[in-house]
Design a protein around this motif. Structure first.
Motif, short mmCIF file in Angstrom:
data_model
loop_
_atom_site.label_atom_id
_atom_site.label_comp_id
_atom_site.label_asym_id
_atom_site.label_seq_id
_atom_site.Cartn_x
_atom_site.Cartn_y
_atom_site.Cartn_z
N GLY A 25 0.80 -1.21 0.00
CA GLY A 25 0.00 0.00 0.00
C GLY A 25 0.83 1.26 0.00
N SER A 26 2.10 1.15 0.13
CA SER A 26 2.99 2.31 0.17
C SER A 26 4.11 2.07 -0.84
CB SER A 26 3.57 2.47 1.58
OG SER A 26 4.77 3.20 1.56
N GLN A 27 4.35 3.07 -1.69
CA GLN A 27 5.39 2.90 -2.70
C GLN A 27 6.76 2.71 -2.06
OE1 GLN A 27 4.70 2.79 -6.24
NE2 GLN A 27 6.63 1.75 -5.96
N THR A 28 7.01 3.40 -0.98
CA THR A 28 8.29 3.27 -0.29
C THR A 28 8.47 1.85 0.24
OG1 THR A 28 8.19 5.59 0.35
CG2 THR A 28 9.71 4.19 1.58
N ASP A 29 7.44 1.32 0.91
CA ASP A 29 7.52 -0.05 1.43
C ASP A 29 7.61 -1.05 0.30
OD1 ASP A 29 7.38 0.93 4.01
OD2 ASP A 29 5.23 0.54 4.23
N ALA A 30 6.88 -0.80 -0.78
CA ALA A 30 6.92 -1.71 -1.93
C ALA A 30 8.32 -1.74 -2.55
CB ALA A 30 5.88 -1.30 -2.97
N ASP A 31 8.93 -0.57 -2.69
CA ASP A 31 10.29 -0.53 -3.25
C ASP A 31 11.28 -1.26 -2.34
OD1 ASP A 31 9.45 0.88 -5.48
OD2 ASP A 31 10.06 2.84 -4.70
N ASP A 32 11.12 -1.10 -1.03
CA ASP A 32 11.98 -1.82 -0.09
C ASP A 32 11.79 -3.32 -0.23
OD1 ASP A 32 12.90 0.60 0.87
OD2 ASP A 32 11.68 0.55 2.71
N LEU A 33 10.53 -3.74 -0.40
CA LEU A 33 10.22 -5.16 -0.54
C LEU A 33 10.82 -5.73 -1.83
CD1 LEU A 33 8.70 -7.57 0.66
CD2 LEU A 33 6.63 -6.74 -0.46
N VAL A 34 10.70 -4.99 -2.92
CA VAL A 34 11.26 -5.45 -4.19
C VAL A 34 12.79 -5.52 -4.10
CG1 VAL A 34 11.60 -4.86 -6.63
CG2 VAL A 34 9.33 -4.70 -5.61
N GLN A 35 13.38 -4.53 -3.46
CA GLN A 35 14.84 -4.54 -3.31
C GLN A 35 15.28 -5.77 -2.50
OE1 GLN A 35 16.62 -1.00 -1.72
NE2 GLN A 35 18.60 -1.97 -1.43
N ALA A 36 14.59 -6.05 -1.42
CA ALA A 36 14.92 -7.22 -0.61
C ALA A 36 14.73 -8.51 -1.41
CB ALA A 36 14.06 -7.24 0.66
N ALA A 37 13.68 -8.55 -2.22
CA ALA A 37 13.42 -9.74 -3.04
C ALA A 37 14.52 -9.92 -4.09
CB ALA A 37 12.06 -9.64 -3.70
N CYS A 38 14.93 -8.83 -4.71
CA CYS A 38 16.00 -8.91 -5.71
C CYS A 38 17.32 -9.36 -5.06
CB CYS A 38 16.18 -7.58 -6.43
SG CYS A 38 14.83 -7.19 -7.56
N GLU A 39 17.59 -8.82 -3.89
CA GLU A 39 18.80 -9.24 -3.17
C GLU A 39 18.76 -10.74 -2.87
OE1 GLU A 39 19.10 -6.82 0.33
OE2 GLU A 39 19.56 -5.01 -0.81
N ARG A 40 17.61 -11.21 -2.40
CA ARG A 40 17.47 -12.63 -2.08
C ARG A 40 17.59 -13.47 -3.35
NH1 ARG A 40 13.16 -14.71 2.15
NH2 ARG A 40 14.62 -13.57 3.47
N ALA A 41 16.99 -13.01 -4.45
CA ALA A 41 17.06 -13.76 -5.71
C ALA A 41 18.50 -13.85 -6.21
CB ALA A 41 16.16 -13.11 -6.75
N LEU A 42 19.22 -12.73 -6.14
CA LEU A 42 20.61 -12.74 -6.59
C LEU A 42 21.48 -13.63 -5.70
CD1 LEU A 42 20.97 -8.97 -7.52
CD2 LEU A 42 20.94 -10.91 -9.11
N LYS A 43 21.22 -13.57 -4.42
CA LYS A 43 21.98 -14.39 -3.47
C LYS A 43 21.72 -15.88 -3.69
CE LYS A 43 22.05 -15.25 1.49
NZ LYS A 43 21.43 -14.86 2.75
N ASN A 44 20.47 -16.20 -4.09
CA ASN A 44 20.08 -17.61 -4.29
C ASN A 44 19.93 -17.98 -5.76
OD1 ASN A 44 19.76 -18.44 -1.46
ND2 ASN A 44 18.19 -16.86 -1.43
N ALA A 45 20.60 -17.26 -6.63
CA ALA A 45 20.48 -17.52 -8.07
C ALA A 45 20.83 -18.96 -8.42
CB ALA A 45 21.36 -16.56 -8.86
N SER A 46 21.74 -19.56 -7.68
CA SER A 46 22.14 -20.94 -7.98
C SER A 46 21.00 -21.92 -7.71
CB SER A 46 23.36 -21.33 -7.15
OG SER A 46 23.06 -21.27 -5.77
N ARG A 47 20.01 -21.52 -6.90
CA ARG A 47 18.87 -22.39 -6.59
C ARG A 47 17.77 -22.30 -7.64
NH1 ARG A 47 17.91 -21.56 -0.14
NH2 ARG A 47 19.95 -22.30 0.52
N PHE A 48 17.83 -21.28 -8.49
CA PHE A 48 16.81 -21.13 -9.52
C PHE A 48 17.03 -22.19 -10.59
CE2 PHE A 48 15.31 -19.32 -13.57
CZ PHE A 48 13.98 -19.17 -13.25
#
Length: 167
Positions: A25-48
């Protein structure tokens, strides 16, 4: 990590931001969430696993991060600024206040939905996923997605209808 993985991740960011905004519901929180998700995806890229749907994988990461945040009580609020959400009428007049009230009403109603209904509604109505894609993303049967959507719509319609009549 391949350059194709990175390229696919970058192309998905606008969709991830929309999904995250529908949850937070908040663009700021959403951007933080996407950033955290991208960080987690990059960190776990070998699991994809090659050949699987990256968007479903990332939606699941966002969903898990959001649920973790909610459980910890770290979500700061549900205020949505129509300017940030791209919903402004560009100053064309009197509808702006009504639009803001309707958006706040719908946002408030969505926040009252059970998590499963809110996730299903966000994936199908906002992100445009098919019932099958939403079911795969949420790891539930298609019938469960259909049921959650039906109950979510039933819960939202009376509130939205009563607000529209008052305007």
């Amino acid at each position: 990590m391949t350059s194709q993985f990175q390229s696919d991740l970058i192309q998905l960011i606008p969709r991830l931001r929309r999904f995250a905004l529908s949850l937070c519901g908040s663009q700021t929180d959403a951007d933080d969430l996407v950033q955290a998700a991208c960080e987690r995806a990059l960190k776990n890229a070998s699991r994809f696993r090659e050949g699987t749907r990256m968007d479903s994988w990332l939606y699941r990461i966002i969903q898990n991060l959001w649920l973790d945040d909610r459980r910890k009580g770290q979500v700061r609020g549900t205020n949505v600024d129509p300017e940030d959400a791209g919903l402004s009428d560009q100053g064309r007049g009197s509808r702006e206040a009504e639009d803001r009230m309707m958006l706040a009403t719908v946002r408030g109603a969505m926040d009252q939905l059970p998590e499963g209904q809110k996730l299903a509604l966000s994936l199908v109505a906002i992100e445009g996923l098919t019932y099958k894609e939403a079911a795969e993303t949420l790891d539930v049967p298609v019938g469960t997605v259909m049921s959650r959507l039906s109950r979510a719509r039933e819960a939202l319609m009376p509130l939205v209808s009563s607000t529209a009549r008052r305007q």
